[in-house]
Design an enzyme around this catalytic site. Structure first.
Site, PDB file in Angstrom:
ATOM      1  CE  LYS A 151     106.056  74.042 -10.662  1.00 12.18           C
ATOM      2  NZ  LYS A 151     106.440  75.144 -10.799  1.00 12.18           N
ATOM      3  CB  SER A 206     108.474  75.611  -7.047  1.00  8.40           C
ATOM      4  OG  SER A 206     107.931  75.981  -8.786  1.00  8.40           O
ATOM      5  CB  SER A 225     109.382  78.178 -10.624  1.00 12.08           C
ATOM      6  OG  SER A 225     109.786  78.927  -8.991  1.00 12.08           O
TER       7      SER A 225
END
Lengths: 444, 474
Positions: free
Chosen positions: B79, B154, B178
């Protein structure tokens, strides 16, 4: 009309720990090449996190203990948020409502007690350098100082004159140095002063308080004194002109111009609320156990007031005690003598007060045999009147012209005869006995 | 036979040892797949330019010493909020466009030490502010099951990278949902460790008091292997715990769940939830019973309170954490912040302001304490609580438009466990309208082993762990 200044002091002290407050960079930043002592943490790079320095927190607590504060069982760090280019993270890690130490005091020589509100831990900011680079005016940032451990000592507004403020500052300075948490070198900016001043004016209509003024970042005791004195005068004049009194919102911040010797308005104070304090989520709160506090207390050396009190207990007059308590070599000598006194060794004949006064006045060379020097200095001279009378008579006989002068009324020639007699006795005569004999013989 | 992009960690290692393929083969295969499908999915923001060179070095190491590192030669997607030296890191924000990190995050550094190889950085909601990956300044990521749909967020890029089979395992981070929510929407497995279990150093902060790095993978077993590597006290993160890390994989492969007591959260079967989702959750509960566990209905605080708590705490921390992007450094001015980020900075600044601090931040923290106490009480009698991850399947691209509370509504079922710092595993539990639905299995703080054990048993006894055929879906 009665005018009473109300003076409080915020003192910032940079701790001399090995590493910075929240990272492993060296804390000693003075004179180092800019930005050579930085890392992701003190540069506030994305993702970097603070890890608190245990040694620094212990030093902060030691300062608190030395100032008679209580160390709080529960404590935490908070973020104090404001924008400035030297503030890498956009917030300073400080302590808001749960400082490490609170509720202390410091006594002035007059016996007056100055309250210590709190002693808390925070971090220093970077430093801006305004300079010209390639013909262009620029501002550079040096982050070497960013994250250096800083302790803030906040007094109550208990001082009512610049001289009390100066004494308070000197005592704080000395305590910091005595407990060896910082050299508190003013010239290096290791100790910075911020007086907060207002005035209580009492007249027929009652008591009036002038608006609070905080004077920022003063780096010498004398400037602090000058700034306070100027501010007291200015505030009285201002009040007479405008009649404006203190409100919760009219605190202002002023700077001090040491050349013009005036304070000048910097900004209306951002009230504490504008800093948007909130608990620092990156550092868990602290629970300080009693054992830790007691351990730190044991590690504290004797403080100046305690040293003076100990000397007074030994029989030293306070005025001499104050001259020597901070001279380690003198204290070492006294330690030896004091311990011998206990064992009734010959040194117990020594009058400690006399010895201290001789050492304080530099009459005794501490590097040499102190006892021998003391003995010779305090040894009572030749008091045998017959012997001395003979010596003096000889001198009088050898100096008829001076005797004549005496007879004409020049009484101070006695000094000449004393000097001659001391010379003849190689200094072993008791001067008091000598002058009596000389006066007697001259009158005859 | 499985194709290279379908393999789990242990299958990759078996392949290396049997010399069925090399690390270079695997990486090249994945890069081809990425080249082919990524333009339509927008999963990667940056690819590791040195990946082939690194793969060659790994092949050499395997030839010389065999496999003596847990993740040797395992291709990963990271990420974009984790700082990776040599690969640009932006947290999907224009304000960090082109930012090359000066240091490696603690977690990625542990992964590299374990031998993992980074394929690239994945898209996310800008600064992790969202549950859609649609607030990314670099465009949304598309759901591999249906490119018209959002991947969730996210960590949407990392979840989509697994679903699209671009990498073997991925790293995400969860502040509130997330990891679990995008994993649910993309039909993959996501694991959120306890807050403080894995270090946050070098992970661009969103909400410091809840950010938790964790893996997204094809199987619970793979997440356990990653968790093993990234967990443990981090000397650079004062909030990490000294609690010892268990050997997670050793808790897996249980044949049943006898003796396990599971709470089915009544409030998580909300009225607004579709009947189909409810049905899948009740079926999952039946599956647990079938596996020998006791399942009882339990009651928690109304999840709507978690939204309030989370919104206030998170915005407050965000407003502070983003102050360092002051427009002086990092090359871009503050107007490069996206709309959602600006909104959060403003709300957080407001809630921390004097006069409002007590009413918002302090109150939120008090409610948060109540939630933590409530879970502590429940975990005295139950091993785990279960519920849906999200009220429904993936929503359509564009669903976040004019919905400032979008993320919070979608994360309503995961926020309580996040603000309470619990550990939780999200696993696929069925499909609604051809889109995957996720089940969360949440355990008490530092009960990672138990959560993984239960989730692994469930996953091995169900067949919802499916992957889309990209040639058909795209």
């Amino acid at each position: 009309m009665k005018i009473t200044p109300l003076i409080g002091l915020e003192v910032h002290v940079e701790l001399e720990t090995k590493s910075k407050m929240f990272c492993g960079c060296p804390a000693d930043h003075f004179g180092k090449v800019p930005n050579t002592q930085t890392c992701p943490v003190c540069l506030g790079l994305p993702g970097a996190l603070p890890v608190p320095n245990k040694k620094a927190i212990e030093s902060c607590m030691k300062i608190g203990l030395a100032l008679n504060c209580s160390v709080n069982r529960l404590s935490k760090f908070d973020r104090k948020q404001y924008f400035y280019p030297d503030l890498a993270k956009g917030y300073q890690i400080s302590q808001y409502d749960q400082p490490f130490c609170s509720g202390g005091f410091l006594n002035l020589d007059s016996g007056k007690t100055i309250g210590i509100e709190r002693v808390h831990q925070e971090e220093d900011t970077g430093k801006l350098q305004h300079t010209v680079l390639n013909g262009e005016k620029v501002t550079l940032v040096d982050f070497n100082r960013s994250g250096v451990p800083l302790v803030e000592i906040v007094s109550k507004p208990d001082m009512s004159s610049s001289s009390e403020a100066k004494e308070y500052l000197k005592k704080i300075h000395e305590i910091i140095r005595t407990i060896e948490v910082s050299n508190a070198d003013m010239e290096k900016g290791q100790m910075r002063l911020e007086p907060t001043v207002n005035i209580c004016i009492e007249d027929n209509s009652g008591s009036h308080f002038t608006p609070l003024v905080e004077i920022k970042n003063i780096n010498s005791f004398n400037f602090a004194v000058q700034a306070i004195e100027y501010e007291v005068k200015r505030q009285v004049e201002e009040f007479e002109k405008t009649g404006i009194e203190k409100t919760p919102n009219n605190k202002t911040t002023r700077g001090y111009d040491s050349v013009k010797k005036i304070t000048f308005l910097q900004r209306s104070k951002e009230e504490a609320k504008d800093y948007r304090y909130f608990p620092e989520p990156d550092i868990p709160p602290f629970i300080i156990e009693n054992e830790v506090i007691e351990m730190l207390r044991r590690e504290l050396p004797l403080l100046p007031d305690q040293k003076i009190a100990d000397l007074v207990k030994l029989g030293v007059e306070e005025r001499f005690a104050k001259l020597v308590y901070n001279r380690q070599e003198v204290m070492n000598v006294l330690d030896v003598i004091a311990s011998k006194n206990d064992e009734a060794i010959p040194a117990n004949d020594i009058n400690i007060n006399r010895l201290v006064s001789l050492m304080a006045n530099g009459k005794i060379d501490i590097k040499k045999d102190v006892i021998a020097q003391y003995d010779s200095l305090t040894k009572v001279g030749i008091t045998d009147t017959t012997q001395l009378t003979q010596i003096v008579q000889n001198i009088i006989d050898d100096n008829p012209s001076i005797v004549a002068e005496y007879k004409k009324g020049k009484i101070n020639v006695v000094g000449f005869f004393v000097g001659q007699a001391m010379k003849a006795t190689k200094g072993s005569a008791d001067p008091k006995t000598l002058s009596t004999i000389i006066s007697d013989l001259l009158v005859k | 036979m499985k194709q290279l992009h379908e393999l789990t960690i242990s299958e990759v290692h078996v392949g290396y040892l049997n010399k069925d393929f090399t690390c270079v083969d695997l990486v090249k295969h994945l890069l081809n797949r990425i080249k082919k499908y990524n333009p339509k999915l927008n999963v990667f923001l940056a690819l590791n330019e040195n990946v082939l060179k690194q793969a060659e070095a790994i092949d050499k190491e395997i030839a010389e010493k065999g496999i003596d590192r847990e993740l040797l030669g395992i291709p990963m997607a990271i990420k974009d909020n984790f700082l990776t030296v040599g690969i640009s890191t932006t947290a999907s924000s224009n304000i960090l466009k082109g930012f090359m990190p000066q240091y490696e995050s603690s977690v990625t550094s542990k992964l590299l030490t374990a031998g993992a190889i980074f394929i690239g950085k994945t898209n996310m909601d800008s600064f992790a502010h969202g549950s859609s990956t649609e607030t990314s300044d670099f465009g949304p990521t598309h759901n591999p099951w249906n490119p018209e749909k959002l991947p969730g967020g996210s960590s949407g890029g990392s979840a989509a990278a697994i679903s699209a089979q671009f990498v073997t395992v991925a790293l995400g981070s969860e502040t509130a949902g997330s990891i679990r929510q995008p994993a649910a929407w993309c039909g993959v497995t996501g694991f959120k460790p306890t807050y403080g279990r894995a270090g946050r150093y070098g992970c661009i902060a969103m909400a410091s008091s809840t950010d938790s790095p964790g893996p997204i993978a094809r199987t619970v077993a793979d997440t356990a292997l990653i968790a093993n590597v990234i967990s443990g006290q981090d000397p650079f993160d004062a909030t990490t715990s000294p609690t010892p890390v268990g050997d997670y994989p050793s808790f897996l492969n249980k044949k049943d769940l006898k003796g396990i007591k599971i709470g089915l959260v009544k409030e998580y079967l909300m009225t607004s939830m579709s009947d189909e989702v409810k049905k899948l959750i009740l079926e999952a509960a039946d599956k647990f019973k079938e596996l020998g566990a006791t399942v009882e209905e339990i009651s928690l605080m109304n999840p709507k309170y978690a939204i309030g708590v989370y919104t206030v705490v998170q915005r407050s921390e965000v407003s502070s954490n983003l102050a360092r992007f002051d427009g002086i450094r990092f090359g871009h001015t503050r107007d490069s912040f996206g709309e959602e980020t600006k909104r959060r900075i403003m709300l957080g600044t407001y809630t921390l302001s004097s006069g409002y601090y007590d009413a918002y931040y302090k109150k939120a923290q008090a409610v948060r304490t109540k939630m933590i106490d409530q879970f502590a009480e429940i975990f005295k009698s139950y091993d785990a609580v279960i519920g849906a991850v999200s009220p429904g399947p993936a929503l359509s691209i564009g669903a976040t438009k004019n919905q400032p509370m979008f993320g919070e509504m979608e994360d309503v079922l995961v926020e309580q466990s996040s603000v309470s710092g619990l550990t939780s595993v999200g696993v696929p539990c069925g499909f609604v309208d051809d889109l995957p639905i996720g089940l969360q299995i949440t355990c008490d703080q530092f009960q990672e082993a138990k959560a993984l054990m239960i989730a692994d048993c469930y996953q091995r006894h169900t067949d919802f762990n499916l992957f889309p055929d990209l040639d058909k879906t795209l």
